[in-house]
Design a protein around this motif. Sequence first.
Motif, PDB file in Angstrom:
ATOM      1  N   LEU A  22      33.428  55.046   8.374  1.00  0.00           N
ATOM      2  CA  LEU A  22      33.420  55.776   9.647  1.00  0.00           C
ATOM      3  C   LEU A  22      34.851  55.886  10.142  1.00  0.00           C
ATOM      4  O   LEU A  22      35.592  54.905  10.184  1.00  0.00           O
ATOM      5  CB  LEU A  22      32.554  55.018  10.672  1.00  0.00           C
ATOM      6  CG  LEU A  22      32.432  55.625  12.066  1.00  0.00           C
ATOM      7  CD1 LEU A  22      31.740  56.975  12.019  1.00  0.00           C
ATOM      8  CD2 LEU A  22      31.635  54.682  12.984  1.00  0.00           C
ATOM      9  N   ASN A  23      35.233  57.120  10.492  1.00  0.00           N
ATOM     10  CA  ASN A  23      36.565  57.336  11.077  1.00  0.00           C
ATOM     11  C   ASN A  23      36.420  57.845  12.495  1.00  0.00           C
ATOM     12  O   ASN A  23      35.632  58.748  12.752  1.00  0.00           O
ATOM     13  CB  ASN A  23      37.341  58.383  10.271  1.00  0.00           C
ATOM     14  CG  ASN A  23      37.796  57.803   8.949  1.00  0.00           C
ATOM     15  OD1 ASN A  23      38.132  56.623   8.869  1.00  0.00           O
ATOM     16  ND2 ASN A  23      37.785  58.629   7.919  1.00  0.00           N
ATOM     17  N   GLU A  28      38.172  60.416  20.935  1.00  0.00           N
ATOM     18  CA  GLU A  28      36.827  60.869  20.588  1.00  0.00           C
ATOM     19  C   GLU A  28      35.755  60.070  21.309  1.00  0.00           C
ATOM     20  O   GLU A  28      35.928  58.897  21.614  1.00  0.00           O
ATOM     21  CB  GLU A  28      36.620  60.705  19.073  1.00  0.00           C
ATOM     22  CG  GLU A  28      36.565  62.017  18.328  1.00  0.00           C
ATOM     23  CD  GLU A  28      36.092  61.832  16.899  1.00  0.00           C
ATOM     24  OE1 GLU A  28      35.279  62.652  16.457  1.00  0.00           O
ATOM     25  OE2 GLU A  28      36.524  60.858  16.241  1.00  0.00           O
ATOM     26  N   LYS A  29      34.637  60.759  21.544  1.00  0.00           N
ATOM     27  CA  LYS A  29      33.455  60.058  22.055  1.00  0.00           C
ATOM     28  C   LYS A  29      32.412  60.126  20.953  1.00  0.00           C
ATOM     29  O   LYS A  29      31.980  61.206  20.580  1.00  0.00           O
ATOM     30  CB  LYS A  29      32.902  60.756  23.307  1.00  0.00           C
ATOM     31  CG  LYS A  29      33.965  61.202  24.305  1.00  0.00           C
ATOM     32  CD  LYS A  29      34.461  60.049  25.152  1.00  0.00           C
ATOM     33  CE  LYS A  29      35.510  60.499  26.155  1.00  0.00           C
ATOM     34  NZ  LYS A  29      36.863  60.643  25.571  1.00  0.00           N
ATOM     35  N   VAL A  30      32.048  58.958  20.453  1.00  0.00           N
ATOM     36  CA  VAL A  30      31.137  58.934  19.311  1.00  0.00           C
ATOM     37  C   VAL A  30      29.859  58.197  19.669  1.00  0.00           C
ATOM     38  O   VAL A  30      29.894  57.062  20.132  1.00  0.00           O
ATOM     39  CB  VAL A  30      31.797  58.260  18.089  1.00  0.00           C
ATOM     40  CG1 VAL A  30      30.842  58.262  16.905  1.00  0.00           C
ATOM     41  CG2 VAL A  30      33.089  58.968  17.731  1.00  0.00           C
ATOM     42  N   LEU A  31      28.737  58.877  19.469  1.00  0.00           N
ATOM     43  CA  LEU A  31      27.445  58.250  19.702  1.00  0.00           C
ATOM     44  C   LEU A  31      26.908  57.728  18.372  1.00  0.00           C
ATOM     45  O   LEU A  31      26.776  58.479  17.413  1.00  0.00           O
ATOM     46  CB  LEU A  31      26.470  59.273  20.297  1.00  0.00           C
ATOM     47  CG  LEU A  31      25.046  58.784  20.550  1.00  0.00           C
ATOM     48  CD1 LEU A  31      25.002  57.711  21.621  1.00  0.00           C
ATOM     49  CD2 LEU A  31      24.147  59.955  20.954  1.00  0.00           C
ATOM     50  N   LEU A  32      26.647  56.441  18.325  1.00  0.00           N
ATOM     51  CA  LEU A  32      26.121  55.846  17.094  1.00  0.00           C
ATOM     52  C   LEU A  32      24.602  55.817  17.193  1.00  0.00           C
ATOM     53  O   LEU A  32      24.049  55.249  18.134  1.00  0.00           O
ATOM     54  CB  LEU A  32      26.664  54.427  16.917  1.00  0.00           C
ATOM     55  CG  LEU A  32      28.186  54.293  16.958  1.00  0.00           C
ATOM     56  CD1 LEU A  32      28.581  52.825  16.907  1.00  0.00           C
ATOM     57  CD2 LEU A  32      28.836  55.063  15.815  1.00  0.00           C
ATOM     58  N   TRP A 193      23.250  61.497  26.293  1.00  0.00           N
ATOM     59  CA  TRP A 193      24.615  61.435  25.786  1.00  0.00           C
ATOM     60  C   TRP A 193      24.965  62.616  24.885  1.00  0.00           C
ATOM     61  O   TRP A 193      26.109  63.042  24.808  1.00  0.00           O
ATOM     62  CB  TRP A 193      24.839  60.140  24.993  1.00  0.00           C
ATOM     63  CG  TRP A 193      24.900  58.911  25.842  1.00  0.00           C
ATOM     64  CD1 TRP A 193      23.887  58.032  26.049  1.00  0.00           C
ATOM     65  CD2 TRP A 193      26.010  58.425  26.588  1.00  0.00           C
ATOM     66  NE1 TRP A 193      24.303  57.028  26.884  1.00  0.00           N
ATOM     67  CE2 TRP A 193      25.603  57.237  27.226  1.00  0.00           C
ATOM     68  CE3 TRP A 193      27.333  58.882  26.788  1.00  0.00           C
ATOM     69  CZ2 TRP A 193      26.448  56.495  28.059  1.00  0.00           C
ATOM     70  CZ3 TRP A 193      28.176  58.132  27.609  1.00  0.00           C
ATOM     71  CH2 TRP A 193      27.737  56.960  28.229  1.00  0.00           C
ATOM     72  N   SER A 194      23.956  63.142  24.196  1.00  0.00           N
ATOM     73  CA  SER A 194      24.256  64.180  23.209  1.00  0.00           C
ATOM     74  C   SER A 194      23.992  65.592  23.733  1.00  0.00           C
ATOM     75  O   SER A 194      24.143  66.561  23.013  1.00  0.00           O
ATOM     76  CB  SER A 194      23.454  63.919  21.936  1.00  0.00           C
ATOM     77  OG  SER A 194      22.111  63.655  22.260  1.00  0.00           O
ATOM     78  N   ARG A 200      30.381  63.370  19.548  1.00  0.00           N
ATOM     79  CA  ARG A 200      30.062  63.485  18.137  1.00  0.00           C
ATOM     80  C   ARG A 200      28.965  62.468  17.821  1.00  0.00           C
ATOM     81  O   ARG A 200      29.067  61.306  18.203  1.00  0.00           O
ATOM     82  CB  ARG A 200      31.320  63.156  17.331  1.00  0.00           C
ATOM     83  CG  ARG A 200      31.161  63.281  15.839  1.00  0.00           C
ATOM     84  CD  ARG A 200      32.464  62.918  15.156  1.00  0.00           C
ATOM     85  NE  ARG A 200      32.266  61.839  14.223  1.00  0.00           N
ATOM     86  CZ  ARG A 200      33.216  61.006  13.840  1.00  0.00           C
ATOM     87  NH1 ARG A 200      34.447  61.093  14.360  1.00  0.00           N
ATOM     88  NH2 ARG A 200      32.953  60.060  12.962  1.00  0.00           N
ATOM     89  N   VAL A 201      27.950  62.907  17.156  1.00  0.00           N
ATOM     90  CA  VAL A 201      26.844  61.990  16.844  1.00  0.00           C
ATOM     91  C   VAL A 201      26.963  61.501  15.402  1.00  0.00           C
ATOM     92  O   VAL A 201      27.108  62.304  14.489  1.00  0.00           O
ATOM     93  CB  VAL A 201      25.478  62.676  17.061  1.00  0.00           C
ATOM     94  CG1 VAL A 201      24.347  61.704  16.738  1.00  0.00           C
ATOM     95  CG2 VAL A 201      25.364  63.192  18.482  1.00  0.00           C
ATOM     96  N   GLU A 202      26.978  60.202  15.235  1.00  0.00           N
ATOM     97  CA  GLU A 202      26.997  59.605  13.888  1.00  0.00           C
ATOM     98  C   GLU A 202      25.650  58.966  13.641  1.00  0.00           C
ATOM     99  O   GLU A 202      25.244  58.058  14.366  1.00  0.00           O
ATOM    100  CB  GLU A 202      28.085  58.531  13.808  1.00  0.00           C
ATOM    101  CG  GLU A 202      29.454  59.039  13.456  1.00  0.00           C
ATOM    102  CD  GLU A 202      29.544  59.605  12.038  1.00  0.00           C
ATOM    103  OE1 GLU A 202      28.831  59.098  11.148  1.00  0.00           O
ATOM    104  OE2 GLU A 202      30.326  60.561  11.847  1.00  0.00           O
TER     105      GLU A 202
END
Lengths: 204, 257
Positions: A22-23, A28-32, A193-194, A200-202
């Motif tokens: 994972l980068n 960035e805002k990343v939703l896990l 959130w999305s 960005r959704v991971e």
Amino acid sequence: MIQFKEISLAFGDQVVFADFNLNIAEGEKVLLRAASGRGKSTLFKLLLGFQRSDQGEILFKGRRLDRNNLFYFRRNIAYVSQDVDLRNLKVWDLINEIFDYKYNRTISITKEKVMELIDFFLLPADLITKEVGQLSGGERQRLGLIICIMLNRPVWLLDEITTGLDQESKKVLVNYVLKQHKTVLIISHDQIWSKNNLVRVEEW
Amino acid sequence: MNVEEVSYLSIASLLILIIPVLVINRKLRIGLNKEIFYALARMVIQLSLVGLFLQSIFRLNNPFLNLAYLLFMIMVASFSAARSCSFQLFKLFIPLFLAFILPNVIVLLFFNAFVISLDHLFNARYMITIGGMLLGNCLNGNIISVNRFYQAIKQNKNEYYYSLSLSTNKTEALRPYFKDAVLASINPTIASIETIGLVALPGMMTGQILGGVLPLTAIKYQIAIMIAILIARYFSAILAIIFTSFQAFDENDVLIF
């Protein structure tokens, strides 16, 4: 900015990560998103050094997470744990204690600033005179976020901070977080959130 | 000193009073008689051996031998404390040994030199008895402090991690658990200092008075020993946590035990 490289981790015969990559870029805002037990919270713990991976490495701005860089990782990361496990003190005393820690001493906090945030996140004004044990789950989550905001570290790890909040509070909170010039990793089952193009959704 | 010598026969006469205990146990089917016999026999053998041993140590009164015996007592204490923590026996032995020996030897020598003003600091009559009292207290204290400390961290793992992330510093994140553990270890001593003499006469004072010492002299000793116990127990509790913590956490500040 943050790189998880070929992370493998198993608890006994339960494999949590196998060659996980994972980068995350700065800002960035990343939703896990993953099913329960798939290691979302563990990912945060790996990043803070509370959990070791069996294989792989974690980089923060090119620095590898090891004994020498542990402090560098921790001082750049503000973490709000899932249950906001704070000790049972009066909220104001607790805040004072946290900002009396050696590394946080340079941050000036005032009651006004805290009250402003309390008000902004739709919390009752008498929150700071209560004990942590008296707070509801939702109040604790927002208190955790307020502390995280005041710590003013570049990376935020937010573990389920909207669960159980009412829609209005959720909206205020999500809008606030997404507007920040911070790198934010979010664990949440909340759709809110999305519902925008900032996150960005991971998924795994 | 005129102590009434107790004859073996007169001790045995006490057994007459035990007969009703045995009879009642039997009638009410309280299965205790075996245990009572075993405990009494064990006590008699154990104390006889200790008595013989101490008698010869006191007669020889060789400073090196006395010191060696004190060291032996400290090793036994360290072993018992390590065992009570049930985890990582051998890793804990050395840190605990240091936590016992430093405060105990310093307080003991200070006590012998400045409080009793002994000419021979290593005099068996004082060194082994006073040393034993200090050690016994430190043992109780360290079992409490070390167990409390690590159990609290284990039970509040997420709380500890969260503090660690907020502070970035292990020492700061551990401070509340450290404080609680030291309090838990010292509070019983403070309580016993407060109530001493009101509920029961302390063992040492009783012994001295039975041995013919005037109560006022016995009291002076008792006050001095209580202060010495408090100091030794306090430092020993703190050092036990600090020294074991070097072994107990990995380089990421995570508890290994």
